[in-house]
Design an enzyme around this catalytic site. Structure first.
Site, PDB file in Angstrom:
ATOM      1  N   LYS A  85      -2.979  -4.136  -6.141  1.00  0.00           N
ATOM      2  CA  LYS A  85      -2.685  -5.900  -6.710  1.00  0.00           C
ATOM      3  C   LYS A  85      -2.346  -6.344  -5.801  1.00  0.00           C
ATOM      4  O   LYS A  85      -3.007  -7.794  -5.720  1.00  0.00           O
ATOM      5  CB  LYS A  85      -0.814  -5.253  -6.430  1.00  0.00           C
ATOM      6  CG  LYS A  85      -1.238  -3.144  -7.575  1.00  0.00           C
ATOM      7  CD  LYS A  85       1.226  -3.663  -7.711  1.00  0.00           C
ATOM      8  CE  LYS A  85       1.726  -2.729  -6.591  1.00  0.00           C
ATOM      9  NZ  LYS A  85       1.578  -1.878  -6.344  1.00  0.00           N
ATOM     10  N   ARG A 119       9.808  -4.095 -10.241  1.00  0.00           N
ATOM     11  CA  ARG A 119      10.049  -2.621 -10.289  1.00  0.00           C
ATOM     12  C   ARG A 119      10.953  -2.164 -10.963  1.00  0.00           C
ATOM     13  O   ARG A 119      10.670  -0.558 -10.258  1.00  0.00           O
ATOM     14  CB  ARG A 119       9.774  -2.428  -8.188  1.00  0.00           C
ATOM     15  CG  ARG A 119       8.488  -1.919  -7.721  1.00  0.00           C
ATOM     16  CD  ARG A 119       8.944  -2.675  -6.644  1.00  0.00           C
ATOM     17  NE  ARG A 119       7.853  -1.332  -5.622  1.00  0.00           N
ATOM     18  CZ  ARG A 119       6.791  -1.718  -5.254  1.00  0.00           C
ATOM     19  NH1 ARG A 119       6.062  -3.369  -5.125  1.00  0.00           N
ATOM     20  NH2 ARG A 119       6.097  -1.224  -3.913  1.00  0.00           N
ATOM     21  N   ARG A 147      -6.798   2.241   4.161  1.00  0.00           N
ATOM     22  CA  ARG A 147      -6.141   0.666   3.865  1.00  0.00           C
ATOM     23  C   ARG A 147      -6.265   0.224   6.117  1.00  0.00           C
ATOM     24  O   ARG A 147      -5.277   1.251   6.925  1.00  0.00           O
ATOM     25  CB  ARG A 147      -4.684   1.031   3.301  1.00  0.00           C
ATOM     26  CG  ARG A 147      -4.708  -1.237   3.739  1.00  0.00           C
ATOM     27  CD  ARG A 147      -3.835  -1.206   2.263  1.00  0.00           C
ATOM     28  NE  ARG A 147      -1.750  -0.231   2.475  1.00  0.00           N
ATOM     29  CZ  ARG A 147      -1.489  -0.560   1.208  1.00  0.00           C
ATOM     30  NH1 ARG A 147      -1.725  -1.266   0.321  1.00  0.00           N
ATOM     31  NH2 ARG A 147      -0.131   0.203   1.291  1.00  0.00           N
ATOM     32  N   ARG A 203       0.198   0.106   8.176  1.00  0.00           N
ATOM     33  CA  ARG A 203       1.135   0.112   7.423  1.00  0.00           C
ATOM     34  C   ARG A 203       2.087   1.452   7.700  1.00  0.00           C
ATOM     35  O   ARG A 203       1.942   2.754   7.853  1.00  0.00           O
ATOM     36  CB  ARG A 203       1.115  -0.383   5.862  1.00  0.00           C
ATOM     37  CG  ARG A 203       1.007  -1.760   5.855  1.00  0.00           C
ATOM     38  CD  ARG A 203       1.229  -2.114   4.913  1.00  0.00           C
ATOM     39  NE  ARG A 203       2.095  -1.439   3.493  1.00  0.00           N
ATOM     40  CZ  ARG A 203       2.188  -1.291   1.758  1.00  0.00           C
ATOM     41  NH1 ARG A 203       1.037  -3.080   1.700  1.00  0.00           N
ATOM     42  NH2 ARG A 203       2.939  -0.881   1.172  1.00  0.00           N
ATOM     43  N   ARG A 230       6.720   7.285  -1.769  1.00  0.00           N
ATOM     44  CA  ARG A 230       6.914   6.539  -2.687  1.00  0.00           C
ATOM     45  C   ARG A 230       5.702   6.342  -3.795  1.00  0.00           C
ATOM     46  O   ARG A 230       5.889   6.123  -5.529  1.00  0.00           O
ATOM     47  CB  ARG A 230       5.670   4.779  -2.150  1.00  0.00           C
ATOM     48  CG  ARG A 230       5.761   4.990  -0.778  1.00  0.00           C
ATOM     49  CD  ARG A 230       5.125   3.558   0.059  1.00  0.00           C
ATOM     50  NE  ARG A 230       4.742   3.041  -0.357  1.00  0.00           N
ATOM     51  CZ  ARG A 230       2.867   2.167  -0.117  1.00  0.00           C
ATOM     52  NH1 ARG A 230       2.294   2.695   0.892  1.00  0.00           N
ATOM     53  NH2 ARG A 230       2.606   1.711  -0.389  1.00  0.00           N
TER      54      ARG A 230
HETATM   55  P1  AP5 Z   1      -4.171  -3.619  -2.267  1.00  0.00           P
HETATM   56  O1  AP5 Z   1      -4.259  -4.281  -2.597  1.00  0.00           O
HETATM   57  O2  AP5 Z   1      -3.225  -3.123  -0.780  1.00  0.00           O
HETATM   58  O3  AP5 Z   1      -3.055  -2.367  -3.101  1.00  0.00           O
HETATM   59  P2  AP5 Z   1      -1.626  -2.734  -3.676  1.00  0.00           P
HETATM   60  O4  AP5 Z   1      -1.027  -1.675  -4.750  1.00  0.00           O
HETATM   61  O5  AP5 Z   1      -1.288  -3.923  -3.267  1.00  0.00           O
HETATM   62  O6  AP5 Z   1      -0.786  -1.183  -2.919  1.00  0.00           O
HETATM   63  P3  AP5 Z   1       0.388  -1.638  -2.011  1.00  0.00           P
HETATM   64  O7  AP5 Z   1       0.226  -0.150  -1.086  1.00  0.00           O
HETATM   65  O8  AP5 Z   1       0.642  -2.695  -1.639  1.00  0.00           O
HETATM   66  O9  AP5 Z   1       1.614  -0.729  -3.058  1.00  0.00           O
HETATM   67  P4  AP5 Z   1       3.370  -0.987  -3.065  1.00  0.00           P
HETATM   68  O10 AP5 Z   1       3.497  -1.715  -4.309  1.00  0.00           O
HETATM   69  O11 AP5 Z   1       3.414   0.367  -2.884  1.00  0.00           O
HETATM   70  O12 AP5 Z   1       3.598  -1.779  -1.540  1.00  0.00           O
HETATM   71  P5  AP5 Z   1       4.326  -3.107  -1.402  1.00  0.00           P
HETATM   72  O13 AP5 Z   1       4.042  -3.427  -0.246  1.00  0.00           O
HETATM   73  O14 AP5 Z   1       4.448  -3.938  -2.601  1.00  0.00           O
HETATM   74  O15 AP5 Z   1      -4.976  -2.338  -2.148  1.00  0.00           O
HETATM   75  C1  AP5 Z   1      -4.575  -0.843  -0.642  1.00  0.00           C
HETATM   76  C2  AP5 Z   1      -6.198  -0.114  -0.574  1.00  0.00           C
HETATM   77  O16 AP5 Z   1      -6.938   0.295  -1.426  1.00  0.00           O
HETATM   78  C3  AP5 Z   1      -6.998  -1.459   0.484  1.00  0.00           C
HETATM   79  O17 AP5 Z   1      -7.224  -0.799   1.434  1.00  0.00           O
HETATM   80  C4  AP5 Z   1      -7.704  -1.930  -0.801  1.00  0.00           C
HETATM   81  O18 AP5 Z   1      -8.296  -2.505   0.541  1.00  0.00           O
HETATM   82  C5  AP5 Z   1      -8.496  -0.371  -1.199  1.00  0.00           C
HETATM   83  N1  AP5 Z   1      -8.452  -1.338  -2.959  1.00  0.00           N
HETATM   84  C6  AP5 Z   1      -7.955  -2.276  -3.045  1.00  0.00           C
HETATM   85  N2  AP5 Z   1      -8.813  -2.121  -4.309  1.00  0.00           N
HETATM   86  C7  AP5 Z   1      -9.371  -1.181  -4.633  1.00  0.00           C
HETATM   87  C8  AP5 Z   1     -10.601  -0.409  -5.501  1.00  0.00           C
HETATM   88  N3  AP5 Z   1     -11.137  -1.522  -6.629  1.00  0.00           N
HETATM   89  N4  AP5 Z   1     -11.208   0.460  -5.325  1.00  0.00           N
HETATM   90  C9  AP5 Z   1     -11.679   0.534  -3.742  1.00  0.00           C
HETATM   91  N5  AP5 Z   1     -10.344   0.578  -2.903  1.00  0.00           N
HETATM   92  C10 AP5 Z   1      -9.477  -0.334  -3.670  1.00  0.00           C
HETATM   93  O19 AP5 Z   1       5.918  -2.489  -1.005  1.00  0.00           O
HETATM   94  C11 AP5 Z   1       6.066  -1.869  -0.323  1.00  0.00           C
HETATM   95  C12 AP5 Z   1       7.442  -1.775  -0.347  1.00  0.00           C
HETATM   96  O20 AP5 Z   1       8.135  -2.584   0.023  1.00  0.00           O
HETATM   97  C13 AP5 Z   1       7.912  -0.465  -1.200  1.00  0.00           C
HETATM   98  O21 AP5 Z   1       7.837   1.182  -1.282  1.00  0.00           O
HETATM   99  C14 AP5 Z   1       9.653  -0.840  -1.199  1.00  0.00           C
HETATM  100  O22 AP5 Z   1      10.289   0.315  -0.548  1.00  0.00           O
HETATM  101  C15 AP5 Z   1       9.918  -2.430  -0.555  1.00  0.00           C
HETATM  102  N6  AP5 Z   1       9.924  -3.399  -1.677  1.00  0.00           N
HETATM  103  C16 AP5 Z   1       8.888  -4.552  -1.830  1.00  0.00           C
HETATM  104  N7  AP5 Z   1       9.045  -4.851  -3.826  1.00  0.00           N
HETATM  105  C17 AP5 Z   1      10.132  -4.461  -3.474  1.00  0.00           C
HETATM  106  C18 AP5 Z   1      10.872  -4.804  -5.122  1.00  0.00           C
HETATM  107  N8  AP5 Z   1      10.109  -5.574  -6.224  1.00  0.00           N
HETATM  108  N9  AP5 Z   1      11.794  -3.861  -5.069  1.00  0.00           N
HETATM  109  C19 AP5 Z   1      12.435  -3.110  -4.084  1.00  0.00           C
HETATM  110  N10 AP5 Z   1      11.685  -2.477  -3.465  1.00  0.00           N
HETATM  111  C20 AP5 Z   1      10.725  -3.209  -2.871  1.00  0.00           C
HETATM  112 ZN    ZN Z   2      -0.026  -5.040  -2.064  1.00  0.00          ZN
END
Ligand code: AP5
Ligand code: ZN
Length: 217
Positions: A13, A88, A123, A156, A167
């Site tokens: 994402k 979410r 990552r 991270r 997660r």
């Molecule tokens: P990346 O693009 O970083 O993936 P992502 O989907 O953004 O993954 P996240 O881990 O950031 O998602 P998340 O939803 O768990 O975390 P968030 O920060 O939102 O890609 C991942 C890896 O794969 C990278 O190394 C990339 O290079 C590689 N990659 C990408 N595309 C690829 C492909 N096609 N092929 C191969 N490799 C690829 O949330 C973190 C925490 O914050 C949550 O757990 C929660 O505690 C809190 N939080 C955040 N938002 C909320 C909310 N709305 N409500 C409640 N709590 C929240």
């Molecule tokens: Zn992300």
């Protein structure tokens, strides 16, 4: 243009949101990045969020909804934005709908759980900008250094395998229900957002081209 990106942790994402933001000139609103910035700043929100995030759980709807409301009221969001990691929960989706923000596209990126666990171990992140890399699939020009700022990359805290599994469990229990929710919304009428699913196991540039084709159609 307003876009919601849906998908499990590690689906890509953030990677795609940054590419879309650049191509279409609209800001990325990543609640995860905003929470990590709050932790770094040592704010009250950051103190509350840290332990919740380290455990792979969700921060409360109330805190997240207030954070997003404040962000989307800023002038740079007037012409559109990309929501990355929000909403979410159904409560967050309902709060967004109630705030009168019209969504044009809901984009789901699918990746199976096993691939996610192995992906997360590779990552590397530049936390101030939210830029992410992967040691194999999207390496920086110099190992462990951000291409743009020259600053060091980090892993991270929530990318440890056991936290990734937590997660994923939270995603399946609380967030995956939004897929059916938005498919229903998309089918509901004329001004409804379009819903599209993409296979996030394809290479980053292929996923990007497929998403751009839909957004430009
Ligand atoms: P990346 O693009 O970083 O993936 P992502 O989907 O953004 O993954 P996240 O881990 O950031 O998602 P998340 O939803 O768990 O975390 P968030 O920060 O939102 O890609 C991942 C890896 O794969 C990278 O190394 C990339 O290079 C590689 N990659 C990408 N595309 C690829 C492909 N096609 N092929 C191969 N490799 C690829 O949330 C973190 C925490 O914050 C949550 O757990 C929660 O505690 C809190 N939080 C955040 N938002 C909320 C909310 N709305 N409500 C409640 N709590 C929240
Ligand atoms: Zn992300």
């Amino acid at each position: 243009m307003r876009i919601i990106l849906l998908g499990p942790p590690g689906a890509g994402k953030g990677t795609q949101a940054q590419l879309i933001a650049k191509e279409f000139g609209i800001p990325q609103i990543s609640t995860g990045d905003m929470l990590r910035a709050a932790i770094k700043a040592g704010s009250e929100l950051g103190k509350i969020a840290k332990s919740v995030m380290d455990a792979g759980q969700l921060v409360s709807d109330e805190l997240i909804i207030n954070l997003v409301k404040e962000r989307i009221s800023q002038p740079d969001c007037a012409g559109g934005c990309i929501f990355d990691g929000f909403p979410r929960t159904i409560a967050q989706a309902e709060a967004l709908a109630a705030s009168g923000v019209d969504i044009d596209f809901v984009i789901e990126i699918s990746v199976p759980d096993d691939e996610i666990v192995s992906r997360m171990s590779g990552r590397r992140a530049h936390l101030p900008s939210g830029r992410t890399y992967h040691v194999l699939h999207n390496p920086p020009k110099v190992a462990d250094i951000d291409d743009v700022t020259g600053e060091p990359l980090v892993q991270r805290d929530d990318d440890k395998e056991e936290v990734v599994r937590d997660r994923l469990a939270v995603y399946h229990a609380q967030t995956a229900t939004l897929i059916g929710h938005y498919q229903q919304v998309a089918a509901s009428g004329e001004n409804a957002p379009a819903y599209h699913n993409f296979d996030g196991t394809k290479p980053i540039s292929v996923v990007r081209d497929e998403i751009f084709a839909v957004l430009k159609s």
